[in-house]
Design a protein around this motif. Structure first.
Motif, PDB file in Angstrom:
ATOM      1  N   ALA A 585     -15.495  12.679   0.987  1.00  0.00           N
ATOM      2  CA  ALA A 585     -16.180  13.755   1.706  1.00  0.00           C
ATOM      3  C   ALA A 585     -17.695  13.705   1.503  1.00  0.00           C
ATOM      4  CB  ALA A 585     -15.636  15.110   1.248  1.00  0.00           C
ATOM      5  N   ARG A 586     -18.162  13.123   0.426  1.00  0.00           N
ATOM      6  CA  ARG A 586     -19.609  13.070   0.166  1.00  0.00           C
ATOM      7  C   ARG A 586     -20.319  12.107   1.104  1.00  0.00           C
ATOM      8  NH1 ARG A 586     -21.276  15.294  -4.700  1.00  0.00           N
ATOM      9  NH2 ARG A 586     -23.157  14.000  -4.607  1.00  0.00           N
ATOM     10  N   GLN A 587     -19.659  10.997   1.457  1.00  0.00           N
ATOM     11  CA  GLN A 587     -20.219  10.014   2.386  1.00  0.00           C
ATOM     12  C   GLN A 587     -21.603   9.531   1.939  1.00  0.00           C
ATOM     13  OE1 GLN A 587     -20.122  11.698   6.319  1.00  0.00           O
ATOM     14  NE2 GLN A 587     -17.881  11.634   6.457  1.00  0.00           N
ATOM     15  N   GLU A 588     -21.693   9.176   0.652  1.00  0.00           N
ATOM     16  CA  GLU A 588     -22.950   8.660   0.118  1.00  0.00           C
ATOM     17  C   GLU A 588     -23.027   7.147   0.354  1.00  0.00           C
ATOM     18  OE1 GLU A 588     -23.496   9.622  -3.924  1.00  0.00           O
ATOM     19  OE2 GLU A 588     -23.347  11.793  -3.628  1.00  0.00           O
ATOM     20  N   PRO A 589     -24.207   6.604   0.576  1.00  0.00           N
ATOM     21  CA  PRO A 589     -24.332   5.144   0.725  1.00  0.00           C
ATOM     22  C   PRO A 589     -24.048   4.450  -0.612  1.00  0.00           C
ATOM     23  CG  PRO A 589     -26.495   6.198   0.683  1.00  0.00           C
ATOM     24  CD  PRO A 589     -25.491   7.311   0.752  1.00  0.00           C
ATOM     25  N   GLY A 590     -23.309   3.333  -0.555  1.00  0.00           N
ATOM     26  CA  GLY A 590     -22.971   2.592  -1.758  1.00  0.00           C
ATOM     27  C   GLY A 590     -21.746   3.095  -2.481  1.00  0.00           C
ATOM     28  N   LEU A 591     -21.141   4.186  -1.985  1.00  0.00           N
ATOM     29  CA  LEU A 591     -19.968   4.764  -2.655  1.00  0.00           C
ATOM     30  C   LEU A 591     -18.663   4.161  -2.160  1.00  0.00           C
ATOM     31  CD1 LEU A 591     -19.252   6.891  -4.769  1.00  0.00           C
ATOM     32  CD2 LEU A 591     -19.123   8.593  -2.948  1.00  0.00           C
ATOM     33  N   SER A 592     -18.676   3.546  -0.984  1.00  0.00           N
ATOM     34  CA  SER A 592     -17.432   3.035  -0.392  1.00  0.00           C
ATOM     35  C   SER A 592     -16.837   1.892  -1.227  1.00  0.00           C
ATOM     36  CB  SER A 592     -17.701   2.540   1.031  1.00  0.00           C
ATOM     37  OG  SER A 592     -18.699   1.523   1.024  1.00  0.00           O
ATOM     38  N   LEU A 593     -17.686   1.067  -1.837  1.00  0.00           N
ATOM     39  CA  LEU A 593     -17.172  -0.045  -2.637  1.00  0.00           C
ATOM     40  C   LEU A 593     -16.415   0.454  -3.864  1.00  0.00           C
ATOM     41  CD1 LEU A 593     -17.020  -3.079  -3.117  1.00  0.00           C
ATOM     42  CD2 LEU A 593     -19.216  -2.942  -4.318  1.00  0.00           C
ATOM     43  N   THR A 594     -16.952   1.464  -4.529  1.00  0.00           N
ATOM     44  CA  THR A 594     -16.262   2.030  -5.702  1.00  0.00           C
ATOM     45  C   THR A 594     -14.965   2.703  -5.290  1.00  0.00           C
ATOM     46  OG1 THR A 594     -18.441   2.415  -6.679  1.00  0.00           O
ATOM     47  CG2 THR A 594     -16.567   3.487  -7.720  1.00  0.00           C
ATOM     48  N   ILE A 595     -14.964   3.404  -4.153  1.00  0.00           N
ATOM     49  CA  ILE A 595     -13.737   4.036  -3.660  1.00  0.00           C
ATOM     50  C   ILE A 595     -12.673   2.977  -3.381  1.00  0.00           C
ATOM     51  CG2 ILE A 595     -12.752   5.368  -1.749  1.00  0.00           C
ATOM     52  CD1 ILE A 595     -15.440   6.807  -1.510  1.00  0.00           C
ATOM     53  N   ALA A 596     -13.095   1.872  -2.750  1.00  0.00           N
ATOM     54  CA  ALA A 596     -12.140   0.795  -2.455  1.00  0.00           C
ATOM     55  C   ALA A 596     -11.571   0.198  -3.739  1.00  0.00           C
ATOM     56  CB  ALA A 596     -12.831  -0.287  -1.619  1.00  0.00           C
ATOM     57  N   GLU A 597     -12.393   0.044  -4.781  1.00  0.00           N
ATOM     58  CA  GLU A 597     -11.895  -0.502  -6.048  1.00  0.00           C
ATOM     59  C   GLU A 597     -10.857   0.414  -6.685  1.00  0.00           C
ATOM     60  OE1 GLU A 597     -15.081  -1.393  -8.654  1.00  0.00           O
ATOM     61  OE2 GLU A 597     -15.891  -3.008  -7.422  1.00  0.00           O
ATOM     62  N   ILE A 598     -11.121   1.720  -6.682  1.00  0.00           N
ATOM     63  CA  ILE A 598     -10.157   2.662  -7.277  1.00  0.00           C
ATOM     64  C   ILE A 598      -8.862   2.673  -6.468  1.00  0.00           C
ATOM     65  CG2 ILE A 598      -9.746   5.072  -7.891  1.00  0.00           C
ATOM     66  CD1 ILE A 598     -12.756   5.363  -8.337  1.00  0.00           C
ATOM     67  N   GLN A 599      -8.964   2.694  -5.134  1.00  0.00           N
ATOM     68  CA  GLN A 599      -7.757   2.662  -4.292  1.00  0.00           C
ATOM     69  C   GLN A 599      -6.971   1.373  -4.508  1.00  0.00           C
ATOM     70  OE1 GLN A 599      -9.221   3.280  -0.315  1.00  0.00           O
ATOM     71  NE2 GLN A 599      -8.734   5.470  -0.347  1.00  0.00           N
ATOM     72  N   SER A 600      -7.666   0.248  -4.560  1.00  0.00           N
ATOM     73  CA  SER A 600      -6.984  -1.025  -4.787  1.00  0.00           C
ATOM     74  C   SER A 600      -6.296  -1.043  -6.149  1.00  0.00           C
ATOM     75  CB  SER A 600      -7.986  -2.178  -4.682  1.00  0.00           C
ATOM     76  OG  SER A 600      -7.386  -3.408  -5.015  1.00  0.00           O
ATOM     77  N   TYR A 601      -6.923  -0.449  -7.157  1.00  0.00           N
ATOM     78  CA  TYR A 601      -6.315  -0.401  -8.497  1.00  0.00           C
ATOM     79  C   TYR A 601      -4.990   0.357  -8.457  1.00  0.00           C
ATOM     80  CZ  TYR A 601      -5.755   0.638 -13.454  1.00  0.00           C
ATOM     81  OH  TYR A 601      -5.252   0.758 -14.731  1.00  0.00           O
ATOM     82  N   MET A 602      -4.954   1.459  -7.714  1.00  0.00           N
ATOM     83  CA  MET A 602      -3.724   2.261  -7.674  1.00  0.00           C
ATOM     84  C   MET A 602      -2.696   1.675  -6.706  1.00  0.00           C
ATOM     85  SD  MET A 602      -5.124   6.190  -7.992  1.00  0.00           S
ATOM     86  CE  MET A 602      -6.138   6.082  -6.523  1.00  0.00           C
ATOM     87  N   GLU A 603      -3.127   1.195  -5.553  1.00  0.00           N
ATOM     88  CA  GLU A 603      -2.177   0.666  -4.574  1.00  0.00           C
ATOM     89  C   GLU A 603      -1.554  -0.647  -5.042  1.00  0.00           C
ATOM     90  OE1 GLU A 603      -4.402   0.323  -1.027  1.00  0.00           O
ATOM     91  OE2 GLU A 603      -4.506   2.497  -0.637  1.00  0.00           O
ATOM     92  N   ASP A 604      -2.340  -1.527  -5.659  1.00  0.00           N
ATOM     93  CA  ASP A 604      -1.820  -2.800  -6.171  1.00  0.00           C
ATOM     94  C   ASP A 604      -1.143  -2.660  -7.525  1.00  0.00           C
ATOM     95  OD1 ASP A 604      -2.889  -3.871  -3.900  1.00  0.00           O
ATOM     96  OD2 ASP A 604      -4.685  -4.670  -4.886  1.00  0.00           O
TER      97      ASP A 604
END
Length: 646
Positions: A585-604
């Motif tokens: 929801a914050r939509q900050e620049p540079g935050l999408s990569l960290t979000i993808a890493e956390i999602q990948s950690y949980m999904e994989d």
């Protein structure tokens, strides 16, 4: 060579004896007839005694065994035709005279000479018998010719067979010679091969002997060096003992002086305090008296106005304090228990730092060499059990060194370990093992280490500070408050800060998840679970907290899941449903990569896989290639307590 059939030109019967009863007789029949004829002649009185044969006529039957039976036909060669014709004429003359002019005749297989001499001695023969004897002579001559022909044929056959056998023998000899040459060549090659093998084996043996000799010489040299080092160590140890005794004596003396000086300073300080307090009491009394006199002189109205103004000012101060406390509570986000722990650790750190400064002044000695030694040991840490054990023992030995106060070496250890996070080649898991092994022997070192973590990274508390214009004078002041560093008068970039933030959190996570058999972790998984609970309950979702959480999960998530199982899964569900949604929801620049890493950690489900480097390696190649088992023991003597890894 033609064939001539002889016919007798005389009467067919003489005195009742048939001269040629059957011209087509076989040779065997002829022989039997001749034998019967000789028998009759021998018994007849008309035959003179000299004609009687000494032994019966016996023609060899060897030719009949090899040839087929045929009529008695005399064959005469062309070169013998003239002799034959002359003999026929003589036979005719004899028949006309009806007598044979021959001497005593002995017919046999071998008699073919002295024919004319016999005729000279035997000049009287009966005419009727001469034709038979002539036939017999012809038969004998024919037989001799046949025998000669057979002998020549057999000789020719034998010569042919002999030549064939000779050729076969020469061929066999040639083959034998070739075989011998081939075997000789093969033997020569085998001999060369065997000689080469023997030479190679000898060379290998000599090389091995030389290598063994060199290895033995190296071992002897190492033993000599180790003995020399041991003697040197004993000498140094003796010198250290003497120095230690001298230092202890000097320390006792200095402590006595310090106590005396402190007592003197305390007495002087007490006197100053008493004098100051007396002066303050006198000033207060004087001001009280002056105020009383002023109060009596002033009017009642002025007194009321002054009282109302004083009440208004006190209300203003109270409202300002309330505003400041409210703004401070809005700026800082942290659990109260975490703040209390942080305050206690920072207080201990402050006390030890003050004590270390006093010790440096007291000893008047530079302890930077110990700090450099500790820093060098920390930089040499790698992911092997031997290195971790060795560096831990070396650091503990420094803590026990009497020449350096323990508080100074512990503070240096905590500072160097935390600052090592800025190194790009740091091995977080190996450093975590060293921290656990060292703090298990010196437990109060953990508080100093955690205080250094809190001073370097506020998210190890965990806590977060929000920016407020009323609280901070400028953005630079806020950045310094949350841990940014200033280099060359400029604040570092956010990428550099986030990189250091991730390194601090990885080392912190590696420390809390480290488990060594037989060793107690002073800040283990229980503290890690409390950290993540306080983090999710109090800290907001932003770029800083996302990097801190991601780094912590990548290192400590595997161990937390192994211990807490379903509770950890619930924690991941909260992160997915609340924390990640707030980040998106914050939509900050540079935050999408960290979000993808956390999602990948949980999904994989990366928490099911052991992180790379968590399990230390068994040994180094250099430790495997030690020439003797006792060589390493002679150079390294471990401390009293041992550590075991599984």
């Amino acid at each position: 060579m033609g064939a001539v059939k002889l016919e007798l030109r005389c009467h067919q019967r003489i005195d009742g004896i048939s001269v040629d009863p059957d011209p087509d007789w076989k040779f065997d029949s002829l022989l039997s007839e001749l034998n019967s004829l000789e028998t009759k002649l021998n018994t007849s009185a008309k035959v003179p005694a000299p004609f009687i044969k000494a032994r019966p006529r016996d023609f060899s039957n060897e030719k009949s065994a090899n040839t087929s039976r045929r009529p008695f036909v005399m064959r005469v060669s062309e070169d013998e035709m003239e002799d034959t014709e002359s003999k026929v004429e003589e036979d005719r003359s004899l028949v006309a005279a009806k007598r044979f002019n021959c001497d005593k005749i002995y017919l046999s297989n071998s008699d073919d000479s002295d024919y004319e001499s016999d005729l000279e001695f035997q000049s009287y023969l009966v005419g009727e018998v001469g034709s038979v004897e002539g036939a017999l002579c012809e038969l004998t001559h024919e037989h001799k010719l046949d025998v000669k022909e057979e002998i020549r044929n057999r000789i020719s056959a034998l010569e042919t067979d002999l030549m064939g056998q000779s050729e076969k023998s020469s061929s066999a000899l040639t083959r034998v010679e070739r075989y011998r040459e081939a075997r000789w060549e093969m033997d020569r090659k085998l001999d060369t091969h065997y000689q080469r093998k023997i030479a190679e084996a000898l060379d290998n043996h000599l090389t091995a002997v030389q290598r063994d000799h060199e290895l033995r010489s190296q071992i002897e040299e190492r033993k000599i060096r180790s003995d020399a080092a041991y003697e040197e160590a004993k000498r140094k140890e003796k010198a250290l003992q003497e120095e230690k005794l001298r230092q202890e004596k000097a320390k006792v003396e200095s402590e006595a002086r310090l106590r005396a000086e402190e007592a003197k300073r305390a007495a002087l300080e007490a006197e100053r305090r008493e004098a100051k307090e007396a002066a303050e009491r006198e000033a207060i009394a004087t001001s009280t008296r002056v105020a009383a006199r002023v109060a009596q002189e002033e009017a009642a109205g002025c007194q009321m106005e002054a009282n109302s103004q004083t009440s208004n000012e006190s209300k203003g101060f109270a409202s300002d304090a309330a505003k400041k406390s409210q703004s401070a509570s809005n700026v800082l986000s942290a659990a109260e228990s975490a703040l209390n722990l942080e305050q206690g650790r920072l207080q201990k750190f402050k006390e030890i730092d003050e004590r270390n400064q006093a010790l440096r002044l007291t000893y008047n000695k530079d302890f930077s060499s110990y700090e450099r030694h500790i820093s060098r040991l920390i930089k040499q840490i790698s992911g092997t059990k031997e290195v971790v054990r060795e560096k831990s023992c070396d650091i503990i030995e420094i803590f026990k060194d009497p020449l350096c106060p323990q508080s100074i070496s512990i503070a240096a250890f905590a500072k160097k370990v935390v600052s090592h996070c800025e190194s790009p080649d740091i091995d977080a898991f190996a450093c975590g093992h060293v921290i656990v092994l060292v703090t298990s022997q010196v437990p109060h070192a953990m508080d100093l280490l955690l205080a250094e973590f809190h001073r370097a990274c506020i998210y190890t508390v965990p806590k977060h500070i929000m920016y407020s214009k009323s609280t901070f004078e400028s953005k630079e002041a806020y950045y310094k408050a949350i841990g940014y560093k200033e280099r060359d008068g400029k604040i570092e970039s956010i990428e550099d800060y986030l990189g250091r933030l991730g390194s601090y959190m990885k080392l912190y996570g590696a420390m809390i998840q480290t488990e060594v058999e037989g060793v107690r972790n002073e800040h283990g998984l229980k503290e890690g679970w409390a950290w993540i609970a306080r983090f999710l309950n109090t800290l907001p979702a932003n770029r800083y907290t996302a990097v801190a959480l991601c780094a912590f999960l990548q290192v400590a998530g595997f161990a937390l899941f192994r211990k807490y199982k379903s509770q950890f899964m619930k924690m991941l569900s909260i992160i997915s449903n609340n924390f990640l949604e707030a980040l998106k929801a914050r939509q900050e620049p540079g935050l999408s990569l960290t979000i993808a890493e956390i999602q990948s950690y949980m999904e994989d489900k990366m928490f099911l896989k052991e992180p790379k480097g968590r399990g230390l390696q068994g040994s180094l190649l250099s430790s495997v290639m030690v020439p003797e088992p006792g060589y390493q023991e002679s150079h390294y003597r471990p401390p009293p307590n041992r550590y075991s890894y599984h």
